[in-house]
Motif scaffolding. Structure first.
Motif, PDB file in Angstrom:
ATOM      1  N   GLY A 104       0.820  -1.213   0.000  1.00  0.00           N
ATOM      2  CA  GLY A 104       0.000   0.000   0.000  1.00  0.00           C
ATOM      3  C   GLY A 104       0.849   1.256   0.000  1.00  0.00           C
ATOM      4  N   LEU A 105       1.895   1.266   0.812  1.00  0.00           N
ATOM      5  CA  LEU A 105       2.788   2.423   0.852  1.00  0.00           C
ATOM      6  C   LEU A 105       3.560   2.585  -0.451  1.00  0.00           C
ATOM      7  N   SER A 106       3.801   1.494  -1.145  1.00  0.00           N
ATOM      8  CA  SER A 106       4.515   1.557  -2.419  1.00  0.00           C
ATOM      9  C   SER A 106       3.751   2.345  -3.477  1.00  0.00           C
ATOM     10  N   MET A 107       2.435   2.488  -3.291  1.00  0.00           N
ATOM     11  CA  MET A 107       1.636   3.318  -4.213  1.00  0.00           C
ATOM     12  C   MET A 107       2.177   4.745  -4.267  1.00  0.00           C
ATOM     13  N   LEU A 108       2.766   5.193  -3.157  1.00  0.00           N
ATOM     14  CA  LEU A 108       3.266   6.561  -3.078  1.00  0.00           C
ATOM     15  C   LEU A 108       4.394   6.833  -4.071  1.00  0.00           C
ATOM     16  N   SER A 109       5.038   5.797  -4.552  1.00  0.00           N
ATOM     17  CA  SER A 109       6.129   5.984  -5.517  1.00  0.00           C
ATOM     18  C   SER A 109       5.628   6.564  -6.839  1.00  0.00           C
ATOM     19  N   GLN A 110       4.319   6.511  -7.068  1.00  0.00           N
ATOM     20  CA  GLN A 110       3.734   7.065  -8.288  1.00  0.00           C
ATOM     21  C   GLN A 110       3.600   8.588  -8.236  1.00  0.00           C
ATOM     22  N   ILE A 111       3.789   9.167  -7.060  1.00  0.00           N
ATOM     23  CA  ILE A 111       3.683  10.625  -6.922  1.00  0.00           C
ATOM     24  C   ILE A 111       4.991  11.240  -7.398  1.00  0.00           C
ATOM     25  N   ARG A 145      11.940  12.998  -5.218  1.00  0.00           N
ATOM     26  CA  ARG A 145      13.103  12.749  -6.083  1.00  0.00           C
ATOM     27  C   ARG A 145      13.765  11.430  -5.728  1.00  0.00           C
ATOM     28  N   VAL A 146      13.552  10.953  -4.507  1.00  0.00           N
ATOM     29  CA  VAL A 146      13.980   9.631  -4.049  1.00  0.00           C
ATOM     30  C   VAL A 146      12.818   9.065  -3.261  1.00  0.00           C
ATOM     31  N   PHE A 147      12.519   7.792  -3.470  1.00  0.00           N
ATOM     32  CA  PHE A 147      11.427   7.180  -2.727  1.00  0.00           C
ATOM     33  C   PHE A 147      11.711   5.695  -2.546  1.00  0.00           C
ATOM     34  N   GLU A 148      11.621   5.228  -1.285  1.00  0.00           N
ATOM     35  CA  GLU A 148      11.820   3.813  -0.977  1.00  0.00           C
ATOM     36  C   GLU A 148      10.812   3.369   0.075  1.00  0.00           C
ATOM     37  N   VAL A 149      10.345   2.140  -0.059  1.00  0.00           N
ATOM     38  CA  VAL A 149       9.545   1.477   0.978  1.00  0.00           C
ATOM     39  C   VAL A 149      10.210   0.133   1.211  1.00  0.00           C
ATOM     40  N   VAL A 150      10.577  -0.135   2.467  1.00  0.00           N
ATOM     41  CA  VAL A 150      11.269  -1.382   2.785  1.00  0.00           C
ATOM     42  C   VAL A 150      10.732  -1.967   4.081  1.00  0.00           C
ATOM     43  N   GLU A 151      10.816  -3.284   4.178  1.00  0.00           N
ATOM     44  CA  GLU A 151      10.505  -3.934   5.441  1.00  0.00           C
ATOM     45  C   GLU A 151      11.744  -3.881   6.319  1.00  0.00           C
ATOM     46  N   ASN A 152      11.525  -3.701   7.607  1.00  0.00           N
ATOM     47  CA  ASN A 152      12.605  -3.660   8.577  1.00  0.00           C
ATOM     48  C   ASN A 152      13.288  -5.023   8.638  1.00  0.00           C
ATOM     49  N   ARG A 153      14.596  -5.040   8.534  1.00  0.00           N
ATOM     50  CA  ARG A 153      15.355  -6.293   8.593  1.00  0.00           C
ATOM     51  C   ARG A 153      15.559  -6.788  10.023  1.00  0.00           C
ATOM     52  N   ASP A 158       7.932  -2.277  11.485  1.00  0.00           N
ATOM     53  CA  ASP A 158       7.791  -3.301  10.444  1.00  0.00           C
ATOM     54  C   ASP A 158       8.169  -2.781   9.061  1.00  0.00           C
ATOM     55  N   VAL A 159       7.774  -1.540   8.757  1.00  0.00           N
ATOM     56  CA  VAL A 159       7.972  -0.977   7.420  1.00  0.00           C
ATOM     57  C   VAL A 159       8.485   0.456   7.557  1.00  0.00           C
ATOM     58  N   VAL A 160       9.408   0.830   6.660  1.00  0.00           N
ATOM     59  CA  VAL A 160       9.970   2.175   6.655  1.00  0.00           C
ATOM     60  C   VAL A 160       9.765   2.796   5.281  1.00  0.00           C
ATOM     61  N   VAL A 161       9.333   4.068   5.290  1.00  0.00           N
ATOM     62  CA  VAL A 161       9.263   4.873   4.069  1.00  0.00           C
ATOM     63  C   VAL A 161      10.364   5.922   4.159  1.00  0.00           C
ATOM     64  N   TYR A 162      11.143   6.048   3.087  1.00  0.00           N
ATOM     65  CA  TYR A 162      12.169   7.085   3.000  1.00  0.00           C
ATOM     66  C   TYR A 162      11.956   7.830   1.692  1.00  0.00           C
ATOM     67  N   ALA A 163      11.882   9.163   1.786  1.00  0.00           N
ATOM     68  CA  ALA A 163      11.708   9.976   0.586  1.00  0.00           C
ATOM     69  C   ALA A 163      12.515  11.261   0.719  1.00  0.00           C
ATOM     70  N   GLU A 164      12.880  11.815  -0.422  1.00  0.00           N
ATOM     71  CA  GLU A 164      13.542  13.115  -0.471  1.00  0.00           C
ATOM     72  C   GLU A 164      12.781  14.018  -1.415  1.00  0.00           C
ATOM     73  N   PHE A 165      12.681  15.283  -1.011  1.00  0.00           N
ATOM     74  CA  PHE A 165      11.968  16.296  -1.793  1.00  0.00           C
ATOM     75  C   PHE A 165      12.871  17.504  -1.982  1.00  0.00           C
ATOM     76  N   GLU A 166      12.748  18.155  -3.127  1.00  0.00           N
ATOM     77  CA  GLU A 166      13.578  19.314  -3.434  1.00  0.00           C
ATOM     78  C   GLU A 166      13.404  20.441  -2.424  1.00  0.00           C
ATOM     79  N   ASP A 167      12.159  20.607  -1.935  1.00  0.00           N
ATOM     80  CA  ASP A 167      11.880  21.713  -1.021  1.00  0.00           C
ATOM     81  C   ASP A 167      10.533  21.472  -0.338  1.00  0.00           C
ATOM     82  N   ALA A 168      10.146  22.418   0.515  1.00  0.00           N
ATOM     83  CA  ALA A 168       8.893  22.288   1.258  1.00  0.00           C
ATOM     84  C   ALA A 168       7.684  22.264   0.332  1.00  0.00           C
ATOM     85  N   GLU A 169       7.760  22.977  -0.771  1.00  0.00           N
ATOM     86  CA  GLU A 169       6.640  22.995  -1.717  1.00  0.00           C
ATOM     87  C   GLU A 169       6.434  21.626  -2.365  1.00  0.00           C
TER      88      GLU A 169
END
Length: 97
Positions: A27-34, A38-46, A56-67
């Motif tokens: 479900g969180l992987s759907m967010l990669s379509q947005i 500029r960087v987007f990852e969804v991973v299960e905790n090892r 259990d699950v981590v989302v990591y993303a990077e954005f150019e700015d607040a906008e």
């Protein structure tokens, strides 16, 4: 202090039921379509850290700015993801830096 203006977004999730971890990840992987991330990852905790097993699950993303971050959160897919994942999750902790 870094002069980078980009935002790093990290969110930790735990499942109410361990059987739902893959559903949360998917479900969180759907967010990669947005497109704003500029960087987007969804991973299960090892679970290699023996002191903590709540996440259990981590989302990591990077954005150019607040906008870009605000546009990501305003995207319709973001709300679709919330509707799907919220009933399955127990914990949600987010940090932006």
């Amino acid at each position: 202090m870094s002069d980078r203006s980009f935002i790093r977004h990290v969110v930790f999730f735990s499942a109410k039921d361990p059987a739902d971890v893959s559903r949360i990840r998917d479900g969180l992987s759907m967010l990669s379509q947005i497109p704003e991330a500029r960087v987007f990852e969804v991973v299960e905790n090892r679970r290699v850290d023996g002191l903590s097993s709540e996440v259990d699950v981590v989302v990591y993303a990077e954005f150019e700015d607040a906008e870009a971050h605000a546009a990501y959160k305003a995207h319709p897919i973001y709300q679709d993801c919330i509707d799907l994942v919220r009933p399955l999750r127990e914990l949600r902790i987010a940090a932006d830096f």
